[in-house]
Structures are given as C-alpha cells and as structure tokens.
Design a protein around this motif. Structure first.
Motif, PDB file in Angstrom:
ATOM      1  N   LEU A  33       0.810  -1.207   0.000  1.00  0.00           N
ATOM      2  CA  LEU A  33       0.000   0.000   0.000  1.00  0.00           C
ATOM      3  C   LEU A  33       0.847   1.261   0.000  1.00  0.00           C
ATOM      4  O   LEU A  33       0.310   2.357  -0.213  1.00  0.00           O
ATOM      5  N   ASP A  34       2.133   1.129   0.239  1.00  0.00           N
ATOM      6  CA  ASP A  34       3.028   2.283   0.211  1.00  0.00           C
ATOM      7  C   ASP A  34       3.453   2.583  -1.228  1.00  0.00           C
ATOM      8  O   ASP A  34       3.367   1.730  -2.105  1.00  0.00           O
ATOM      9  N   TYR A  35       3.918   3.807  -1.421  1.00  0.00           N
ATOM     10  CA  TYR A  35       4.419   4.253  -2.722  1.00  0.00           C
ATOM     11  C   TYR A  35       3.404   3.983  -3.850  1.00  0.00           C
ATOM     12  O   TYR A  35       3.724   3.327  -4.850  1.00  0.00           O
ATOM     13  N   PRO A  36       2.174   4.455  -3.724  1.00  0.00           N
ATOM     14  CA  PRO A  36       1.168   4.122  -4.749  1.00  0.00           C
ATOM     15  C   PRO A  36       1.474   4.715  -6.114  1.00  0.00           C
ATOM     16  O   PRO A  36       1.238   4.068  -7.138  1.00  0.00           O
ATOM     17  N   TRP A  37       2.006   5.951  -6.136  1.00  0.00           N
ATOM     18  CA  TRP A  37       2.201   6.599  -7.430  1.00  0.00           C
ATOM     19  C   TRP A  37       3.429   6.085  -8.142  1.00  0.00           C
ATOM     20  O   TRP A  37       3.491   6.115  -9.370  1.00  0.00           O
ATOM     21  N   GLU A  38       4.423   5.608  -7.392  1.00  0.00           N
ATOM     22  CA  GLU A  38       5.554   4.952  -8.045  1.00  0.00           C
ATOM     23  C   GLU A  38       5.096   3.660  -8.717  1.00  0.00           C
ATOM     24  O   GLU A  38       5.474   3.358  -9.860  1.00  0.00           O
ATOM     25  N   GLY A  39       4.260   2.893  -8.018  1.00  0.00           N
ATOM     26  CA  GLY A  39       3.714   1.684  -8.625  1.00  0.00           C
ATOM     27  C   GLY A  39       2.821   1.979  -9.811  1.00  0.00           C
ATOM     28  O   GLY A  39       2.863   1.272 -10.829  1.00  0.00           O
ATOM     29  N   PHE A  40       2.023   3.044  -9.703  1.00  0.00           N
ATOM     30  CA  PHE A  40       1.173   3.432 -10.833  1.00  0.00           C
ATOM     31  C   PHE A  40       2.017   3.810 -12.043  1.00  0.00           C
ATOM     32  O   PHE A  40       1.683   3.446 -13.179  1.00  0.00           O
ATOM     33  N   ALA A  41       3.118   4.535 -11.812  1.00  0.00           N
ATOM     34  CA  ALA A  41       3.976   4.939 -12.932  1.00  0.00           C
ATOM     35  C   ALA A  41       4.595   3.725 -13.613  1.00  0.00           C
ATOM     36  O   ALA A  41       4.635   3.656 -14.854  1.00  0.00           O
ATOM     37  N   ALA A  42       5.060   2.752 -12.836  1.00  0.00           N
ATOM     38  CA  ALA A  42       5.674   1.557 -13.433  1.00  0.00           C
ATOM     39  C   ALA A  42       4.660   0.755 -14.232  1.00  0.00           C
ATOM     40  O   ALA A  42       4.933   0.322 -15.367  1.00  0.00           O
ATOM     41  N   VAL A  43       3.461   0.569 -13.676  1.00  0.00           N
ATOM     42  CA  VAL A  43       2.429  -0.186 -14.387  1.00  0.00           C
ATOM     43  C   VAL A  43       1.954   0.572 -15.622  1.00  0.00           C
ATOM     44  O   VAL A  43       1.730  -0.021 -16.688  1.00  0.00           O
TER      45      VAL A  43
END
Length: 211
Positions: A95-105
C-alpha cells in the motif's frame, strides 16, 4: 551468442541483487535490457517470424520477447525503486508508494498498447496482461495501481483485436500489382438509333467482286 551473454549477465545481476549491491545490480539489469533489445531487433529485421516456420517463433521469438518484457518492465523498475530506498518486505508495504507503482504499471501498459496496435505482437501483449494479472492478484494493492492494472488489462486486448481486424480488412487490397499484359477491359459504346450498325448485318459488296 548475444542470448548467452544476456544469461550470464542476468546471473551476475542475481548475485548482486541477492547480496544487496543494488547499484551494480541496476547497471547489470540495464545491460541485460540493452542486449535483449539488440537481440529482438535482430530477430525482427533478419529473421522475421512466419507461419511457415512456427518453431522459429516458438523457440526464438517468443522467449526473447518474454525475457525482454520481464527484465524491462519488472526487474529494472523494481531494482531502481529498491536502490532508492523503497521497501516491500512485508505484504502491508504494497500500500506504500502508490504513485511509483502506478507509474511503473502505466509505462509498461502504454508500451504494450503501442506494440499491440502497431506490431500486433501476441507474445508481448499476452505477456504484459499476464504480468498485470500477477501484480493485481497480490493483495492488498493501492487504488492507483489497481486502476492501472484494470484499465490496461482491458485496453491491451481490445487494441490488439482492433488492429488485427483492421489489418485483415484493409490489408487485402494492399500490394496488388498489375501483371504484364493485363489490361482493363474496354466496353464498346452503345450504338445510337440514328447510326447504322456497321458491325452486324453489313452486306456491303466489296470492290473485288466486280473484278
């Protein structure tokens, strides 16, 4: 030979990553991605896939595509984020770093959508959807990551099918070359009522009949 070098560099990356030497690991995984890009470009240019050679596609093109897909869209960003201080050692850390994960996906999804529409690459499209399902299946996930997973899981297959249908419809009329000696048939003009027909029923006597 390039494929063999990529495997050896990948083995060195695994050693560097497992020993938590993340800066050398980033360099090594970046080198693997560059080698695999070269391998895939060479396969596309010099050894294009054809339906008459299915084993070339199964044993050469598909493994090279999937190897590049996993390293470029999963291992490379994951290593970069971990080297930057991100931590996913516990399930709740998803649940941490949501926007970093969104950018990678999102980057991997946009790339797969472009390839699906431009190249109609079944392996890359199906492999990306499979990775998205694997990412979305790990619970819990942040809302931006789940939105990106759902959107691109639908968009990539739709883009692939639309591009394939359009290619089948409009690709049939492309590349037709007129053969030598082939002429467009000419339709004779219709005879008018006031003009005598000189081709049918012409009983004019030739001059040589009279000597």
């Amino acid at each position: 030979m390039s494929f063999v070098i990529a495997n050896w560099v990948m083995a060195a990356y695994a050693v560097a990553f497992s020993t938590q030497n993340f800066i050398p690991a980033i360099i090594l995984i970046g080198l693997v991605v560059l080698i695999l890009i070269f391998v895939n470009l060479r396969l596309v240019i010099y050894y294009p896939a054809a339906w008459t050679r299915p084993f070339d596609y199964i044993l050469l093109h598909a493994p090279a595509r999937l190897f590049l897909l996993v390293t470029a869209t999963l291992f490379l960003p994951l290593t970069a984020f971990i080297a930057d201080g991100h931590d996913w050692t516990l399930p709740r850390h998803d649940l941490d770093y949501p926007w970093e994960g969104f950018a990678a996906v999102a980057v991997s999804g946009v790339l797969a959508t472009i390839i699906a529409g431009w190249r109609r690459d079944l392996v890359w499209s199906a492999g990306t959807v499979w990775l998205l399902w694997c990412i979305g299946g790990l619970k819990p996930k942040s809302t931006p990551v789940m939105i990106a997973v759902i959107v691109f899981s639908i968009l990539i297959p739709l883009t692939f099918m639309a591009s394939l249908i359009l290619h089948m419809i409009y690709g049939r009329n492309e590349g037709r070359v007129r053969l030598e000696g082939e002429e467009t048939p000419r339709v004779p003009p219709p005879a008018s009522r006031g003009t005598p027909n000189t081709q049918v029923g012409n009983h004019e006597v030739q001059s040589d009949v009279w000597g």
